[in-house]
Design an enzyme around this catalytic site. Structure first.
Site: not given
Ligand SMILES: NC(=O)c1ccc[n+]([C@@H]2O[C@H](COP(=O)([O-])OP(=O)(O)OC[C@H]3O[C@@H](n4cnc5c(N)ncnc54)[C@H](O)[C@@H]3O)[C@@H](O)[C@H]2O)c1
Length: 252
Positions: A13-14, A55, A143, A155-159
Site C-alpha cells: 500500500g505504498a 538515490g 488502527s 474494519y474493527a474485526a480485521a484490525k
Molecule cells: N489514515 C488514518 O487515519 C489511519 C488510521 C488508522 C489506521 N490506518 C491504517 O493505515 C494503513 C494506511 O492507511 P492510509 O491512511 O495511508 O490509507 P490510504 O487509503 O491513503 O492508502 C492505502 C494504500 O493502500 C493501497 N491498497 C488498498 N488495497 C490494496 C490491496 N488490496 N493491495 C495492495 N494495495 C492496496 C491503496 O491503493 C493505497 O495506495 C491502512 O492499513 C489503514 O487501515 C490509517
C-alpha cells in the site's frame, strides 16, 4: 541516521498515505525498497520520486495483497532483485463502514481480505526466508478501531485480527531473530482520512487529546524505530500513535 544501510524493505500500500511516508523514511535512512500497491500508476510515481530524492534502489510492483499467488510472486521477484528481505510492512488497508445490520457480505469480505488476509499472505511469504537468515522485522498497521468502533464491524474485526496475527508471528519468530509489531494509528492526515464521512471525522478529531490529527511522518518515525536493528528486543507490541485518543474517555 543510516539505520537501514544494506537493508531491504517490502512495503504494501505504498502508493500514497502512510505506506508512502514509511517508504520515504526508510529510504532516507538507507534502505532499498520493494513497493507494492494495487494502484499501478501511484506506486510507480512514488517509487520514481523516492529514488530521485534519496538515490535509493526502489522497485515498484502492482500487487493486490488479497491475492496470495500475487504476493508470493512479488516476494520471489524481490528476492531475485535484492537477494534478501529484512523488513515487511503490512500497510495496505481499506474501509467500508456501515452498521452491523446494514453490512453486506461484500463489504465484510473486501475489508477482511485486504486488511487481515493481506497481512497473513505477506507475513507467510517472507517468514521462512527471515527465519532462515536469522533476521527479520515485520510491522503491521492496525488502527485505533481494533478495540471496537461504532459502524466499523468489518474494519474493527480485521484490525483486531491483525493484532492477533502479529503477536502470534512475534512468538513464532522470537527464537529466530524475527520481530513482529503493530502500530495502531489514530486519525492521520492521508487520502484515507480525507475520504471518511466528514461529520464523523470532525467529531472524532474533536476528541483527540492532542487537539489535532497526526502527520504521516509521525507514523513513519515510529515505524522506522520498530523495524530497525536496534529494536531487536521489542516484539509483540501494539504501539498507539494517536495523540492520546486511545487512552479512553476524557473530561475535557
Ligand atoms: N489514515 C488514518 O487515519 C489511519 C488510521 C488508522 C489506521 N490506518 C491504517 O493505515 C494503513 C494506511 O492507511 P492510509 O491512511 O495511508 O490509507 P490510504 O487509503 O491513503 O492508502 C492505502 C494504500 O493502500 C493501497 N491498497 C488498498 N488495497 C490494496 C490491496 N488490496 N493491495 C495492495 N494495495 C492496496 C491503496 O491503493 C493505497 O495506495 C491502512 O492499513 C489503514 O487501515 C490509517
Amino acid at each position: 541516521m543510516n539505520r537501514y544501510t544494506g537493508r531491504v524493505a517490502m512495503i504494501t500500500g505504498a502508493g500514497q498515505g502512510l505506506g508512502r511516508a514509511i517508504a520515504e523514511r526508510l529510504a532516507a535512512e538507507g534502505a532499498s525498497l520493494a513497493l507494492g500497491d494495487r494502484n499501478a500508476v501511484a506506486v510507480k510515481e512514488v517509487a520514481a520520486a523516492i529514488a530521485d530524492s534519496t538515490g535509493a534502489a526502489v522497485v515498484p510492483s502492482t500487487v493486490d495483497v488479497a491475492d496470495a499467488a500475487a504476493v508470493r510472486t512479488w516476494f520471489e521477484s524481490t528476492l531475485d532483485t535484492f537477494g534478501q528481505v529484512d523488513v515487511l510492512v503490512n500497510n495496505a488497508g481499506v474501509f467500508r463502514d456501515s452498521r452491523l445490520e446494514f453490512m453486506t457480505d461484500d463489504d465484510w469480505t473486501a475489508v477482511v481480505d485486504v486488511n487481515l488476509r493481506g497481512a497473513f499472505h505477506c507475513g507467510r511469504a517472507v517468514f521462512g526466508h527471515m527465519k532462515q537468515r536469522g533476521y527479520g522485522r515485520i510491522l503491521s498497521l492496525s488502527s485505533m478501531s481494533w478495540r471496537g468502533n461504532f459502524g466499523q464491524v468489518n474494519y474493527a474485526a480485521a484490525k483486531a485480527g491483525v493484532v492477533g496475527l502479529a503477536r502470534t508471528i512475534a512468538l513464532e519468530g522470537a527464537g529466530h531473530g524475527v520481530t513482529s509489531n503493530v502500530i495502531a494509528p489514530g486519525l492521520i492526515d492521508t487520502p484515507m482520512l480525507a475520504s471518511m464521512d466528514a461529520r464523523a471525522r470532525d467529531k472524532l478529531t474533536g476528541r483527540v487529546p492532542a487537539r489535532r490529527i497526526g502527520r504521516p511522518a509521525e507514523i513513519a518515525a515510529a515505524a522506522a524505530y520498530l523495524c530497525a536493528e536496534e529494536a531487536a528486543f521489542v516484539t509483540g507490541v501494539v504501539l498507539d500513535v494517536d495523540g492520546g485518543i486511545g487512552i479512553g474517555s476524557s473530561l475535557r
